[in-house]
Design an enzyme around this catalytic site. Structure first.
Site, PDB file in Angstrom:
ATOM      1  N   ASP A   2      -1.535   6.443   6.343  1.00  0.00           N
ATOM      2  CA  ASP A   2      -2.632   5.574   5.913  1.00  0.00           C
ATOM      3  C   ASP A   2      -2.885   4.590   7.060  1.00  0.00           C
ATOM      4  OD1 ASP A   2      -4.267   3.633   4.851  1.00  0.00           O
ATOM      5  OD2 ASP A   2      -2.988   3.150   3.133  1.00  0.00           O
ATOM      6  N   TRP A  61       0.811  -1.224   0.000  1.00  0.00           N
ATOM      7  CA  TRP A  61       0.000   0.000   0.000  1.00  0.00           C
ATOM      8  C   TRP A  61       0.839   1.267   0.000  1.00  0.00           C
ATOM      9  CZ3 TRP A  61      -4.148  -1.110  -2.130  1.00  0.00           C
ATOM     10  CH2 TRP A  61      -4.884  -2.254  -1.815  1.00  0.00           C
ATOM     11  N   LYS A 120     -12.144  -1.978   6.799  1.00  0.00           N
ATOM     12  CA  LYS A 120     -11.298  -2.905   7.554  1.00  0.00           C
ATOM     13  C   LYS A 120     -11.759  -2.959   9.009  1.00  0.00           C
ATOM     14  CE  LYS A 120      -9.065  -3.004   3.725  1.00  0.00           C
ATOM     15  NZ  LYS A 120      -7.870  -2.278   3.346  1.00  0.00           N
TER      16      LYS A 120
HETATM   17  C1  PLP Z   1      -7.331  -1.851   1.930  1.00  0.00           C
HETATM   18  C2  PLP Z   1      -6.287  -0.824   2.016  1.00  0.00           C
HETATM   19  C3  PLP Z   1      -6.154   0.187   1.051  1.00  0.00           C
HETATM   20  C4  PLP Z   1      -7.012   0.255  -0.200  1.00  0.00           C
HETATM   21  O1  PLP Z   1      -8.287   0.595   0.124  1.00  0.00           O
HETATM   22  P1  PLP Z   1      -9.448   0.791  -0.965  1.00  0.00           P
HETATM   23  O2  PLP Z   1     -10.554   1.271  -0.092  1.00  0.00           O
HETATM   24  O3  PLP Z   1      -9.698  -0.516  -1.614  1.00  0.00           O
HETATM   25  O4  PLP Z   1      -9.003   1.836  -1.912  1.00  0.00           O
HETATM   26  C5  PLP Z   1      -5.168   1.135   1.232  1.00  0.00           C
HETATM   27  N1  PLP Z   1      -4.349   1.096   2.294  1.00  0.00           N
HETATM   28  C6  PLP Z   1      -4.442   0.130   3.242  1.00  0.00           C
HETATM   29  C7  PLP Z   1      -3.486   0.134   4.380  1.00  0.00           C
HETATM   30  C8  PLP Z   1      -5.418  -0.846   3.128  1.00  0.00           C
HETATM   31  O5  PLP Z   1      -5.510  -1.808   4.064  1.00  0.00           O
END
Ligand code: PLP
Length: 356
Positions: free
Chosen positions: A167, A102, A191
């Site tokens: 993030d 990511w 998540k």
């Molecule tokens: C799942 C995830 C993403 C991507 O998320 P989307 O909502 O599918 O764009 C980005 N960063 C992390 C750390 C993630 O777990």
């Protein structure tokens, strides 16, 4: 509800059962108003009440003060990969730590849209502060607090002299976070916070309002800050579900309790892996092991399908690793119970014993 599986999905992922049950009860007729949340104007008093209460609960859970804006967006983590450079690279380069899928994707997008540099790159662990090399024109430092695919977490918050952006999609609300150390954090809800379709952004107010000239209105954080996230129609049902999750979380003891549980749950699985005499392998440096996504490989990869079939027979679902890295991954977000984790741990021990 005994027909529900032990769900270790990485995202969208398990939701607390009481939350799903309450949403089901209220689905066709919310609090006797004669209509569903799905059918209600986002500008109605009832919905604005839900929205404001959700923001307030997040402020309480993380002790967020008035210097920060709490915003609800759409577009997931991926849109944040673009919004961060569009909003914060007018005064210099974004500096990125890359240690997983990511953070790498975020860097590549930033490079496309603004100026971006790699400040540090590591594998199978989080970097240490002294390894981070910021460029002279660094505007912000970006990192991913929990690499969901690779199973890597930062054991501490990096100390750098520029705006910190993180993030937190996969460890949001899993531990206390000193928000005032950050310029901005974001998290896709699916998540640990709610359903897909909602992204929460928490940003220091004074940093907003300096996007690159070409930035579309909808990609400017200020648009959301100035309109209480209602410039256009927000994802109302997702916000409502996240509201229920916040109520549940507060009742369960808040982020301190979630941290305690996540340490207990993840340690339990890592112990099984470490005591398996190499039957299961986790390559992540111990201090960087994720408490949300426990990744592991079977030493004998030929047993993968047998392992997954056996798990399914025990009601254990969604433990196949991400297609990029293979192997197995047990995502153990807030809604995943200790009972589920114990069931998986027992299964892993038994499987290793049967196949050694
Ligand atoms: C799942 C995830 C993403 C991507 O998320 P989307 O909502 O599918 O764009 C980005 N960063 C992390 C750390 C993630 O777990």
């Amino acid at each position: 509800m005994s027909n529900r599986i032990y769900n270790f999905a990485a995202g969208p992922s398990a939701m607390p059962l009481p939350v799903l049950e309450e949403a089901a009860r209220e689905m066709t007729n919310w609090k006797g108003r004669g209509l569903s949340i799905l059918e209600m104007s986002h500008r109605s008093k009832d919905f604005v009440g839900i929205y404001k209460e959700t923001v307030e609960m997040l402020r309480d859970l993380y002790k967020i003060d008035d210097d920060y804006e709490v915003m609800f967006l759409q577009g997931g983590g991926h849109l944040q990969f673009a919004m961060v450079p569009l909003n914060f690279s007018s005064e210099g380069a974004g500096n990125y730590a890359i240690n997983g899928v990511w953070s790498k994707k975020a860097f590549l997008e930033a490079q496309r849209l603004g100026k971006a540099e790699i400040a540090i790159q590591t594998e199978n662990r989080a970097p240490r502060d002294e390894e981070i090399r910021l460029s002279k024109d660094a505007s912000y430092f970006y990192y991913c607090s929990n690499e969901t695919v690779n199973g890597i977490r930062y054991p501490s918050i990096p100390k750098v002299g520029v705006k910190l952006i993180s993030d937190m999609s996969s460890d949001f609300l899993s531990q206390p976070v000193p928000i005032n150390k950050f310029g901005l954090i974001f998290a896709g809800a699916q998540k640990n916070f709610g359903p897909a379709g909602l992204t929460v952004v928490i940003a220091r107010k004074e940093l907003l309002g300096k996007p690159l000239d070409k930035t579309p209105t909808m990609l400017n954080y200020e648009t959301y800050a100035k309109s209480e996230s209602m410039y256009n129609t927000p994802p109302t049902f997702a916000i409502y579900m996240s509201n229920l999750v916040c109520h549940w979380l507060i009742k369960e003891g808040g982020v301190e309790e979630m941290q305690r549980r996540s340490i207990a749950k993840s340690s339990h699985l890592y112990k099984v892996i470490d005591e398996s005499e190499g039957f299961y392998i986790n390559k992540i440096q111990k201090d960087s092991r994720s408490r949300m996504n426990v990744v592991f490989n079977l030493k004998n990869e030929a047993l993968n399908e047998v392992f997954l079939d056996g798990a399914k027979a025990k009601n254990i679902g969604n433990i196949k690793g991400h297609r990029i890295v293979g192997g197995m991954r047990a995502s153990i977000y807030n809604a995943v119970t200790m009972e589920a984790v114990e069931t998986l741990a027992e299964y892993m021990k038994q499987f290793a014993a049967d196949h050694s």
